[in-house]
Write a protein that holds these residues in place. Structure first.
Motif, PDB file in Angstrom:
ATOM      1  N   TRP A 191       0.814  -1.207   0.000  1.00 14.19           N
ATOM      2  CA  TRP A 191       0.000   0.000   0.000  1.00 14.19           C
ATOM      3  C   TRP A 191       0.853   1.265   0.000  1.00 14.19           C
ATOM      4  CZ3 TRP A 191      -4.484  -1.711  -1.266  1.00 14.19           C
ATOM      5  CH2 TRP A 191      -4.874  -2.982  -0.836  1.00 14.19           C
ATOM      6  N   ARG A 192       2.150   1.126   0.269  1.00 13.46           N
ATOM      7  CA  ARG A 192       3.050   2.267   0.273  1.00 13.46           C
ATOM      8  C   ARG A 192       3.911   2.304  -0.986  1.00 13.46           C
ATOM      9  NH1 ARG A 192       4.455   2.337   6.228  1.00 13.46           N
ATOM     10  NH2 ARG A 192       2.729   3.504   7.141  1.00 13.46           N
ATOM     11  N   CYS A 193       3.495   1.589  -2.024  1.00 12.17           N
ATOM     12  CA  CYS A 193       4.318   1.536  -3.234  1.00 12.17           C
ATOM     13  C   CYS A 193       4.339   2.881  -3.948  1.00 12.17           C
ATOM     14  CB  CYS A 193       3.845   0.441  -4.174  1.00 12.17           C
ATOM     15  SG  CYS A 193       2.286   0.767  -5.005  1.00 12.17           S
ATOM     16  N   LEU A 194       5.411   3.099  -4.723  1.00 12.79           N
ATOM     17  CA  LEU A 194       5.640   4.359  -5.430  1.00 12.79           C
ATOM     18  C   LEU A 194       5.623   4.121  -6.934  1.00 12.79           C
ATOM     19  CD1 LEU A 194       8.673   5.536  -3.269  1.00 12.79           C
ATOM     20  CD2 LEU A 194       6.316   6.386  -3.088  1.00 12.79           C
ATOM     21  N   ASP A 195       5.139   5.111  -7.682  1.00 11.96           N
ATOM     22  CA  ASP A 195       5.205   5.092  -9.134  1.00 11.96           C
ATOM     23  C   ASP A 195       6.371   5.969  -9.562  1.00 11.96           C
ATOM     24  OD1 ASP A 195       2.909   3.502  -9.376  1.00 11.96           O
ATOM     25  OD2 ASP A 195       1.609   5.268  -9.228  1.00 11.96           O
ATOM     26  N   GLU A 216      -0.432   7.189   3.049  1.00 10.45           N
ATOM     27  CA  GLU A 216       0.882   7.763   3.343  1.00 10.45           C
ATOM     28  C   GLU A 216       1.167   7.846   4.840  1.00 10.45           C
ATOM     29  OE1 GLU A 216       3.574  11.731   2.311  1.00 10.45           O
ATOM     30  OE2 GLU A 216       1.552  11.524   1.467  1.00 10.45           O
ATOM     31  N   MET A 239       8.577  10.794  -8.704  1.00  8.80           N
ATOM     32  CA  MET A 239       7.940   9.729  -7.936  1.00  8.80           C
ATOM     33  C   MET A 239       6.658  10.244  -7.288  1.00  8.80           C
ATOM     34  SD  MET A 239      10.761   7.309  -6.091  1.00  8.80           S
ATOM     35  CE  MET A 239      11.294   8.554  -4.934  1.00  8.80           C
ATOM     36  N   THR A 240       5.627   9.412  -7.354  1.00  8.42           N
ATOM     37  CA  THR A 240       4.356   9.725  -6.684  1.00  8.42           C
ATOM     38  C   THR A 240       3.871   8.471  -5.973  1.00  8.42           C
ATOM     39  OG1 THR A 240       3.136   9.156  -8.711  1.00  8.42           O
ATOM     40  CG2 THR A 240       3.658  11.493  -8.351  1.00  8.42           C
ATOM     41  N   ARG A 241       3.092   8.662  -4.928  1.00 14.15           N
ATOM     42  CA  ARG A 241       2.538   7.523  -4.206  1.00 14.15           C
ATOM     43  C   ARG A 241       1.349   6.958  -4.979  1.00 14.15           C
ATOM     44  NH1 ARG A 241       4.550   6.276   0.544  1.00 14.15           N
ATOM     45  NH2 ARG A 241       5.870   7.789   1.638  1.00 14.15           N
ATOM     46  N   HIS A 242       1.363   5.644  -5.175  1.00 16.38           N
ATOM     47  CA  HIS A 242       0.272   5.009  -5.899  1.00 16.38           C
ATOM     48  C   HIS A 242      -1.037   5.110  -5.113  1.00 16.38           C
ATOM     49  CE1 HIS A 242      -1.124   2.333  -9.117  1.00 16.38           C
ATOM     50  NE2 HIS A 242      -1.875   1.754  -8.203  1.00 16.38           N
ATOM     51  N   TRP A 243      -0.937   4.951  -3.791  1.00 19.37           N
ATOM     52  CA  TRP A 243      -2.085   5.098  -2.909  1.00 19.37           C
ATOM     53  C   TRP A 243      -1.767   6.171  -1.862  1.00 19.37           C
ATOM     54  CZ3 TRP A 243      -0.893  -0.349  -3.807  1.00 19.37           C
ATOM     55  CH2 TRP A 243      -1.822  -0.976  -4.654  1.00 19.37           C
ATOM     56  N   PRO A 244      -1.900   7.439  -2.215  1.00 16.68           N
ATOM     57  CA  PRO A 244      -1.540   8.518  -1.276  1.00 16.68           C
ATOM     58  C   PRO A 244      -2.361   8.492   0.009  1.00 16.68           C
ATOM     59  CG  PRO A 244      -2.731   9.386  -3.180  1.00 16.68           C
ATOM     60  CD  PRO A 244      -2.392   7.983  -3.499  1.00 16.68           C
TER      61      PRO A 244
END
Length: 226
Positions: free
Chosen positions: A143-147, A162, A154-159
């Motif tokens: 759930w903390r993965c990054l794109d 955070e 870089m952006t959070r896939h599921w912000p």
């Protein structure tokens, strides 16, 4: 109740030549899958499906049967594991041999534990699952993965996660890619209801490179320390 262990082991291997019989800590890596299956005491037959005579001879030396060779169709780069399994079952049926359940072991899975194979079989039998295989929890919350964009942004896939604590996030799992139990008749009919058992992360290792191979040897030594 009759059970069959099937170990697919094609001769061709692009990334690690002769991978299925390459020496792993003193013996061919396929020997570990054969010996694990035999030691469970669950199987009426432990067989290797191969197109390669050298692999066949190694398999027999370590206690597996090779009642027939794999066809050209299931030896190609495009054949799936399911194609191989269906061919094996069909050939046994022609020999008038039927199995209630079968387990597909991969040839390069030396870390598999006997207790896990037994636990998966028990779950298969005590439930309405038609397939059971081992899974392991992701070591870091997905759930903390990054794109990562091409420009490095870089952006959070599921912000929304955070600021969540790790212990508050749902646990997620992935397939170990080591062995799979099936109820034969249901699987052939396409009736698939999947169940799993959780195993320790030290008992799995993808082996696609020489580095993977060395890591697997290190893990084997770690979990087999007396």
């Amino acid at each position: 109740m009759k059970n069959l262990a099937i170990i697919p082991a094609r001769g061709g291997s692009k990334r690690i030549p002769r991978k299925n019989i390459k020496e792993f800590l003193g013996k061919p890596i396929i020997a570990y899958s054969i010996e694990t299956a035999l030691k469970t005491g669950l199987f009426d037959e432990v067989m290797v499906s191969t197109d390669d005579m050298e692999i066949a001879e190694v398999a027999k030396r370590f206690g597996a049967s090779v009642p027939f060779m794999r066809s050209a169709e299931t030896s190609s780069d495009y054949a799936t594991t399911a194609d191989v399994l269906k061919e094996v079952i069909a050939k046994y049926q022609k020999l008038r041999l039927e199995f209630d359940n079968f387990c597909c072991f991969y040839a390069t899975a030396p870390l598999v534990q006997i207790k896990d194979v037994v636990s998966a079989f028990e779950r298969l039998q005590q439930s309405d699952f038609t397939c059971v295989y081992p899974v392991v929890q992701f070591s870091y919350p997905i759930w903390r993965c990054l794109d990562l964009a091409d420009d490095g942004t870089m952006t959070r896939h599921w912000p929304e996660y955070e600021n969540s604590r790790s212990q508050d996030l749902p646990k997620e799992y992935h397939d170990t890619g080591t062995f799979y139990w099936y109820k034969t008749r249901e699987w052939l009919a396409g009736n698939i209801k999947v169940g799993g058992i959780e195993v320790d992360e030290t008992t799995i290792q993808d082996i696609d490179t020489e580095t993977d191979w060395r890591l697997a040897e290190m893990k084997y030594k770690l979990i087999n320390i007396n």
